[in-house]
Design an enzyme around this catalytic site. Structure first.
Site, PDB file in Angstrom:
ATOM      1  CG  HIS A   1      -2.745  -1.548   3.938  1.00  0.00           C
ATOM      2  ND1 HIS A   1      -2.945  -1.221   2.634  1.00  0.00           N
ATOM      3  CD2 HIS A   1      -2.221  -2.797   3.917  1.00  0.00           C
ATOM      4  CE1 HIS A   1      -2.570  -2.221   1.855  1.00  0.00           C
ATOM      5  NE2 HIS A   1      -2.134  -3.192   2.609  1.00  0.00           N
TER       6      HIS A   1
ATOM      7  CB  SER B   1       1.732  -3.231  12.086  1.00  0.00           C
ATOM      8  OG  SER B   1       2.440  -2.216  11.414  1.00  0.00           O
TER       9      SER B   1
ATOM     10  CB  SER C   1      -1.475  -7.151  -8.942  1.00  0.00           C
ATOM     11  OG  SER C   1      -0.291  -6.878  -9.646  1.00  0.00           O
TER      12      SER C   1
ATOM     13  CG  HIS D   1       3.905  -7.347   6.682  1.00  0.00           C
ATOM     14  ND1 HIS D   1       3.111  -6.427   7.318  1.00  0.00           N
ATOM     15  CD2 HIS D   1       3.178  -7.818   5.643  1.00  0.00           C
ATOM     16  CE1 HIS D   1       1.956  -6.340   6.699  1.00  0.00           C
ATOM     17  NE2 HIS D   1       1.955  -7.172   5.681  1.00  0.00           N
TER      18      HIS D   1
END
EC number: 6.3.5.3
Lengths: 749, 225
Positions: free
Chosen positions: A81, A550, A301, A34
């Site tokens: 994503h 990806s 986060s 990734h």
């Protein structure tokens, strides 16, 4: 997943000792597929990324390209994503938006538009619908809340996404003054490293390595801790704080915290400047008690930015962060040595930054070239086929989706979603032709990105800005059938989309999605889409300035089709564009359709027609003179006599014509050629358009020697599509077409 | 004489409002809520967006911030106040205007263009239109369904405090033309004074001629001299 034996040996040799647990975890994430593109980087050199308008090419958080006025820049970035959206569709998709927006902030830009390309399993499956609804809701929630319009995109359904949906998000940012440009390259030893934004918690631990494996069957429960939870309210504050920091020139370099968290962002920042860092991890503002070094270093986060700030400016940065209720901590400084992290006085990382960022060896993988399918066509009734294709969720109206996205905030949207491309008003950038002496841009306000309205008093026409056309998508049926030709078609179709609105392609970014590259057939298909996209973009003179890869989009349901999402931007003078919908007054022309123009059988491979009825065929041969076609189309679209222009692609002419009809405008069309009726109506050769014009001769003259122009009929005020194809006549009125096209809305409301 | 467009954390139609007002020649500036209302404020806009991330309820947090007390005082002195979308939610949460805006009937966010019938053309916000005129404005909200008790709605209607109702292109107020399930199709209402108004549709998004129709300019004319 942990650091492989080979990688472990490399790291040990470089460091001259065993890595600490924090180092091992950092290498594992930064050297993951990734982050390090180990299987794809050897292929990516195929892309031509340079051009005279390119200011910052691949390798930064987002690319930067100059608009025709030369003084206004846009940023363009794209991100996937995919795995998080499978595990938790709402939060996975939402945080994808957040990430690409922060990539935009890193460059000193203000985000002005988003595009989402979404791919799910068969629409009839309950699980696909659950993911689809969750993903759209997540994008809607996050994008709407941060006040960035989602103006275009694509949605496709294909069985092979059942175990692994794709969520690809791209973002355009605006830099209205070259002095505002910031990069992710650390500038000077002694600068402070300042972390601004959300407090760090234990969320999203190991996300980068999670994104680099196949999805396990129990991923929904097992991998939930690796999915981050987004907070768009904080992101919006971060957007405004970033703008204020750039306004005051307080930032030397910037990088958003994404994959591999703080460790990833800060090590990459200093590595790009061939520098090092000294970081004290306990200084990071934290949300949870008793976090250890590894957690602080790698947590993903959301809504956090790392800034390089001159020591004298640190207090002012803290004040601005405080004004926007954002946490702020000075976590260390830029050095000339290694990338060093301490935690409570103990050194937990001490490694060369460039080795962390670029030390991962590339994979040399076997590939098998995909074969073209044999011709095996189904027997169908033309009317049944028309209804199946026009009524397919793939070709149907996506209004159910974009109605949930705020696509008008920031008051730039001149052409909204539902057309071939969106058009955004960039009032800050004077159009090329309006500037007689080439210096008009100097009059433009540069202080405020939103105040670029040209002054009324100057007596000039109001439409002096640059229109930005934006198109994004890919068609998995095409690339599943023929990875190389299908990807070339994707590039040509996106370019045709912007040209149909009168814009000239400027630049593009890609999101290359593939399955497990260790399978030679999967890697062969992936190689095909990379080369196909690269070749067509080069041919059309569209520099590919960035992208995202990806891989490992593979599950027990098998690999996904190789999926090359392209987000392409074009420019034009002003913001007016011909609509896709008919006016009802002009003659109808089909431009550049090989099946109508010659005796060529174009091939039905990759078509929605075959997806609906089964069978197989080769992918259509592309038309010739593609660059000239795109250039001429951009010109013809803006002819005064042009009434409507619509790209012909997914679902063939059947869908194109159906989409152009409304209650107030219909069409009477005859399609003729040597190919079968089904081929004529449903083949999906890209690089074609339908034009409604009041001056057909002028269109024919413009395309002379470039592309064949067929006069197929006329628009009228009947509100009915009357279609004759060979010996068959079809008639559908606007409400019948609307019923067919509203399948998504009907099924999900 | 400058209109204050009040920016809360999460406001996102603030700059759009400034730009739209500039288009009709009204000077406006962004005012960060913590900085308080400038003394020479000639009008106030509560812009759209997601103030405080819509936590608790849309508009609820912003309605309790100190600047809203200043706006309330200014409104009582006759300063024009307009709430749009999230600003309308702030208006009703703060009691400046009646009723409440709650979750759409669809339970989804809806961004689309709607038709509105001008119910009362005798206010600063609608003087540019004729009574019964149909205008087209964009909506973009997830919580825009107007709710109020039957008695209160009856009072409002009798006092002519309904500004706009959702209608079809011909001006018929029908259930089909009601995008969010608002009671009696109410899209905008007046406060106690007719210088205070809120509406869910976005006039500032229909005010710039370079990107589309300008039906919204008339509402913004409420701030003109």
């Amino acid at each position: 997943m942990s650091l492989s034996d080979q990688d472990h040996d490399l790291v040990t040799a470089e460091l001259g000792r065993e890595p600490t647990p924090a180092e091992a975890a950092l290498f594992e994430n930064l050297w993951s597929e990734h982050c390090a593109y180990r299987s794809s980087r050897p292929l990516l050199s195929a892309f031509e990324s340079e051009g005279e308008d390119v200011v910052v090419g691949p390798g930064d958080d987002a690319a930067v390209v100059a608009l025709p006025d030369g003084d206004t820049y846009i940023t363009l970035g794209i991100e996937s994503h995919n795995h998080p959206s499978y595990v938790d569709p709402f939060d996975g998709a939402a945080t994808g938006v957040g990430g690409i927006v922060r990539d935009t902030l890193s460059m000193g830009a203000y985000p002005i538009a988003l595009a989402d390309s979404l791919y799910f399993g068969d629409f009839d499956r309950e699980h696909s619908r659950y993911l689809f609804e969750g993903v759209v809701e997540g994008i809607s929630h996050y994008g709407n809340c941060i006040g960035v319009p989602t103006v275009t995109g694509s949605v496709a359904f294909h069985d092979d996404y059942e175990g692994n949906p794709l969520v690809n998000v791209s973002c355009i940012g605006l830099i209205d003054d070259p002095d505002r440009l910031v990069t992710a390259e650390a500038q000077e030893p002694g600068s402070k490293l300042v972390l601004v934004g959300n407090a760090t918690g234990r969320d999203g631990l190991g996300g980068a390595s999670f994104a680099s494996e196949d999805l396990a069957e129990d991923a929904e429960t097992e991998d939930r801790p690796a999915v981050q939870v987004g907070d768009p309210y904080t992101e919006k504050l971060l957007i405004e704080a970033n703008e204020a920091l750039i306004d005051e020139g307080l930032i030397e370099s910037a990088r958003d915290l994404g994959a591999a968290g703080l460790g990833g962002a800060t090590s990459e920042l200093v590595a790009k400047g061939s520098l090092g860092a000294h970081i004290e991890l306990e200084r990071v503002h934290q949300r949870e008690p008793n976090m250890n070094a590894l957690e602080i270093l790698l947590a993903e986060s959301q809504e956090r930015m790392a800034y390089e700030v001159k020591p004298d400016n640190v207090d002012r940065v803290a004040e601005i962060a405080d004004r926007y209720d954002l946490g702020c901590s000075v976590i260390g400084e830029v050095t000339e040595g290694n990338y060093v992290c301490e935690f409570d006085g103990e050194t937990v990382v001490d490694a060369p930054a460039e080795f962390l960022g670029d030390g991962a060896p590339f994979n040399d993988l076997d590939s098998v070239e995909p074969s073209q399918p044999e011709r095996d066509l189904p027997e169908t009734d033309l009317a049944d086929a028309f209804e199946a294709v026009v009524g397919s969720p793939n070709t149907a109206s996506k209004r159910w989706v974009y109605r949930q996205y705020d696509h008008e905030v920031q008051v730039r949207t001149a052409t909204p979603p539902g057309d071939d491309a969106a058009i955004l008003a960039i009032r800050e950038a004077r159009a090329e032709r309006s500037s007689a002496d080439g210096s008009s841009s100097a009059e433009q306000s540069s202080a405020d990105h939103s105040s670029g309205q040209s002054p009324r008093e100057d007596g000039e026409s109001r439409e002096t800005g640059t229109g930005l056309a934006y198109s994004a998508g890919a068609d998995p049926n095409w690339t599943d059938t023929a990875p190389y030709d299908g990807a070339r078609a994707v590039a040509l179709e996106n370019a045709t989309n912007v040209a149909a609105k009168g814009a000239t392609p400027l630049t593009a970014v890609n999101c290359l999605n593939g399955g497990n590259p260790e399978k030679p057939d999967v890697y062969g298909g992936f190689k095909g889409i990379v080369d196909g996209l690269a070749d067509m973009c080069a041919e059309l003179d569209v520099p590919v300035v960035g992208g995202n890869v990806s891989l490992y989009n593979d599950s027990n349901a098998g690999p996904i089709p190789p999926t090359p999402t392209l987000a392409l931007v074009g420019t034009k003078d002003g913001y007016d564009a011909p609509p896709a919908a008919l006016s009802g007054e002009g003659e109808l022309l089909v431009v550049n359709d090989r099946a109508l123009a010659s005796d060529t059988a174009p091939g039905l491979g990759g078509s929605e027609y075959l997806a609906q009825h089964g069978g197989s065929d080769g992918f259509p041969t592309l038309p010739d003179d593609r660059a000239a076609f795109v250039e001429t189309l951009a010109d013809v679209a803006d002819h005064e006599a042009t009434r409507a222009v619509h790209d012909a692609s997914h679902g063939g002419l059947a869908v194109t014509l159906a989409e152009m009809v409304s209650e107030s405008a219909g069409a009477d069309v005859a399609i003729e050629g040597d190919a079968s009726e089904a081929e004529l109506l449903f083949h999906e050769q890209p690089g074609r358009v339908v034009i409604e014009t009041a001056d057909a001769d002028a269109v024919a003259a413009a395309f002379e020697g470039v592309a064949p122009v067929e006069r197929v009929g006329a628009a009228d005020d009947s509100g009915t599509l009357s279609l004759s194809v060979g010996d068959t006549a079809l008639d559908y009125d606007a409400s019948e077409i609307s019923d067919l096209r509203s399948v998504i809305e009907r099924e999900l409301e | 004489m400058t209109v204050s467009v009040v920016q809360f954390g999460g406001s996102n139609c603030d700059r759009d409002a400034v730009q739209a007002l500039a288009e009709i020649g009204v000077d406006a500036e962004l005012v960060w809520h913590e900085d308080g209302l400038p003394e020479d404020t000639s009008g106030v806009v509560f812009p759209g967006g997601f103030s405080y991330g819509d936590y608790l309820r849309a508009g609820a947090m912003a309605a309790r911030s100190p600047i809203v007390d200043e706006v309330r005082d200014a409104a009582e002195d006759g300063t024009p106040v307009l709430g749009v979308c999230n600003g309308a939610q702030i208006g009703s949460e703060s009691g400046l205007t009646p009723g409440a805006f709650t979750t759409n009937r669809s339970a989804r966010f809806q961004c689309e263009h709607v038709h509105l019938r001008v119910e009362n053309a005798d206010t600063p916000w609608t003087a540019a239109y004729e009574e019964g005129e149909v205008v087209e404005l964009p909506i973009a909200h997830g919580e825009g369904r107007f709710e109020v008790t039957d008695e209160r709605l009856d009072e409002l209607e009798r006092a002519d405090r309904v500004l706009f109702r959702y209608c079809d292109a011909e001006g018929e107020v029908t259930e089909d033309a009601n995008p969010n399930g608002s009671k009696h199709n109410v899209a905008g209402v007046l406060g106690e004074r007719d210088s205070v108004a809120v509406l869910m549709p976005h006039p500032e998004r229909a005010a710039l001629p370079d990107i589309g129709p300008t039906d919204g300019q008339g509402v913004l004319e409420g701030f003109a001299e």
